[in-house]
Enzyme design. Structure first.
Site, PDB file in Angstrom:
ATOM      1  N   ARG A 193     -22.393  -5.849   8.795  1.00 59.49           N
ATOM      2  CA  ARG A 193     -21.701  -7.393   9.018  1.00 59.49           C
ATOM      3  C   ARG A 193     -20.491  -7.266   9.835  1.00 59.49           C
ATOM      4  NH1 ARG A 193     -18.851 -11.149   6.273  1.00 59.49           N
ATOM      5  NH2 ARG A 193     -18.449  -9.709   4.318  1.00 59.49           N
ATOM      6  N   CYS A 199     -14.452  -1.140   7.784  1.00 63.39           N
ATOM      7  CA  CYS A 199     -13.102  -1.646   6.745  1.00 63.39           C
ATOM      8  C   CYS A 199     -13.283  -0.750   5.466  1.00 63.39           C
ATOM      9  CB  CYS A 199     -13.290  -3.171   6.453  1.00 63.39           C
ATOM     10  SG  CYS A 199     -13.519  -3.999   7.904  1.00 63.39           S
ATOM     11  N   CYS A 213       0.804  -1.061  -0.074  1.00 61.52           N
ATOM     12  CA  CYS A 213      -0.013   0.027  -0.012  1.00 61.52           C
ATOM     13  C   CYS A 213       0.934   1.187   0.059  1.00 61.52           C
ATOM     14  CB  CYS A 213      -0.849  -0.091   1.258  1.00 61.52           C
ATOM     15  SG  CYS A 213      -1.904  -1.579   1.360  1.00 61.52           S
TER      16      CYS A 213
END
Lengths: 378, 125
Positions: free
Chosen positions: A187, A198, A80
């Site tokens: 979820r 996320c 990343c």
């Protein structure tokens, strides 16, 4: 020799474009950056490409149809941190006088991969035993909750904040407003992290900047790079502090020293909020507050647009999504736009110093494999 | 070229319980787990057993999706100053508290390979 400055920026929308290969996205960003700089591809002496997920030779695959001059192309993979590492390498070359004008670009296209968390090395000891990136961050979150008696629900406020910022960002095509309740009800992924805590991993995008030591030809004010740091993770096998964000803290100290400023001088920060807990830990690692004080800093509104030190005014990875090769350069583009007064509805007023921070790579034994921090100003 | 792969097991069953095998070398005196896999120039490798009990440093419960069961992962601290990662066996879906004692237990990986995991010490919350 004149100081190397950023004289043009370009960025694509961040979203899902399964019909657009990464080369096309990168070409768009590069052409935007060249136009912004008032130059052509023939003025560029080298290209630095940050790419983490794509096939080999990403730079050359992108550039062939831009009819570049056959000049040097450097392909850089630091997970990343690829794009930011590419910028560091380019800056080093300009400072050495090797080139006077280069383009740095980052790209990744993940919508063709099918979904799920970013793929990790299959032979890694931890990965063979079920480790996924959200789980690593979730364990950091569990430890932070334990040590500082923080309610895990606090993490949801990072997602709410960053999505509210992302609504003001035209390139954040994924972004929707969310409430704390919606974030917590989404979820579960790896406890205590839920889906909306996320960053969307299946996102495509590209960003580019032009660096030059030559007089500017574009309309926007050139941006100085006051610090550029790349570091790797220390191999740690003992009872290490998982919530210290060691590589970020170390890289930040180096960056502040290079720039001759401290965290109190920053006007805005773009950091690697791959998961909500990440941003919280980075408040402390970047020196915005003391150990265990990040929840209070968040709650104070200081890191929200309009606050003392907005963090992720772009919406961050949580709102924009995270094409890994592009993220580091996208952060640079964002900070440049604020410094130049071109950030539209999300403009940080009187922006003087901006910091970008990106980390990369989940391999066993290190806090993160790579980290890159830049500090920019006019 | 003197470069050898170590094939020693990374765990051992004893009467006292299951132990993990950490290693250190003169060049790298900090104990590490998993144990060193490749040895350069016939460098001597010291094996140090750790366990059978450690302290739970942190954990998470992963929810892979609709068609897969949740599973737990943990970082466990052993003396002297070495940390191990592995699966965590839940008790009726509940994890031990961070800071509590956990023990090493036999556990097969998804491909059937014999391996290890961590579980609460009976009688300890």
């Amino acid at each position: 020799m004149s100081e190397a400055k950023i004289i043009g920026v370009g960025i694509t929308d961040f979203g899902r474009f399964p019909d657009l290969p990464e080369e096309a996205l990168a070409q768009y960003a590069i052409v935007e950056a060249l136009n912004d700089a008032g130059i052509t591809a023939q003025d560029v002496q080298a290209f630095y490409c940050g790419n983490a997920i794509g096939a080999s030779l990403p730079g050359q695959r992108t550039l062939r149809e831009l009819h570049t001059t056959g000049c040097a192309v450097y392909n850089i993979d630091n997970a990343c941190s690829s794009g930011a590492t590419a910028l560091n390498a380019a800056l080093t070359a300009l400072k050495a006088g090797q080139y006077d004008t280069v383009v740095v670009f980052g790209m990744d296209q993940l919508s063709s991969l099918g979904g799920g968390p970013l793929p990790l090395g299959r032979n890694d000891w931890n990965n063979k035993r079920g480790m996924i990136m959200p789980a690593l961050y979730a364990m950091r979150a569990m430890r932070y909750v334990h040590e500082h008696n923080m309610s895990p629900d606090t993490l949801a406020d990072i997602a709410v904040k960053n999505r509210s910022h992302g609504l003001l960002n035209p390139i954040a095509t994924f972004c929707k407003a969310t409430t704390r309740e919606e974030v917590l009800a989404s979820r579960p992924i790896a406890e205590p992290l839920t889906l909306l805590q996320c960053c969307p991993a299946v996102v495509d995008g590209a960003a580019a900047v032009v660096l030059s030591t030559k007089p500017i030809r574009g309309a926007a004010a050139p941006v100085r790079i006051r610090a550029s740091v790349v570091q790797s993770g220390l191999f740690e096998t003992g009872h290490e502090d998982m919530i210290e964000a060691e590589i970020t803290a170390r890289s930040a100290r180096m960056a502040y020293e290079q720039a001759g400023i401290g965290p109190q001088d920053l006007s805005l920060i773009e950091c690697h909020d791959a998961f909500t807990i990440s941003e919280l830990l980075y408040y402390e690692a970047l020196g915005l507050c003391g150990r265990g004080e990040a929840p209070q800093l968040l709650a104070s509104g200081a890191t929200t647009l309009g606050g003392r030190i907005p963090v992720n005014p772009s919406g961050g990875l949580i709102a924009k999504g995270h094409p890994p090769g592009a993220t580091g350069v996208a952060q640079i583009v964002e900070v440049c736009e604020h410094l130049q007064g071109r950030a539209g509805k999300r403009q940080v007023e009187n922006a003087r110093f901006g910091l970008t921070q990106v980390t990369g790579g989940g391999i066993w034994g290190v806090d993160h494999a790579a980290c890159s921090i830049h500090i920019l100003s006019l | 070229m003197k470069l050898k792969r170590r094939t020693s097991a990374h765990f051992r069953q004893t009467e006292a319980g299951m132990l993990l095998i950490a290693t250190r070398t003169a060049r790298h005196p900090q104990l590490q787990f998993p144990p060193l896999e490749f040895v350069h120039d016939d460098e001597p490798v010291e094996e140090v057993v750790i366990g059978p009990q450690g302290t739970l440093y942190t954990y998470t419960i992963v929810h892979p999706g609709k068609n897969s069961e949740p599973y737990a992962l943990a970082m466990v601290d052993f003396e002297p100053n070495v940390r191990a990662f592995g699966c965590l066996i839940l008790d009726s879906g509940n994890a031990p508290k961070i800071g509590s004692a956990v023990r090493v237990v036999p556990f097969d990986m998804a491909d059937g390979t014999a391996d290890y995991a961590f579980a609460a010490v009976p009688g300890v919350q």
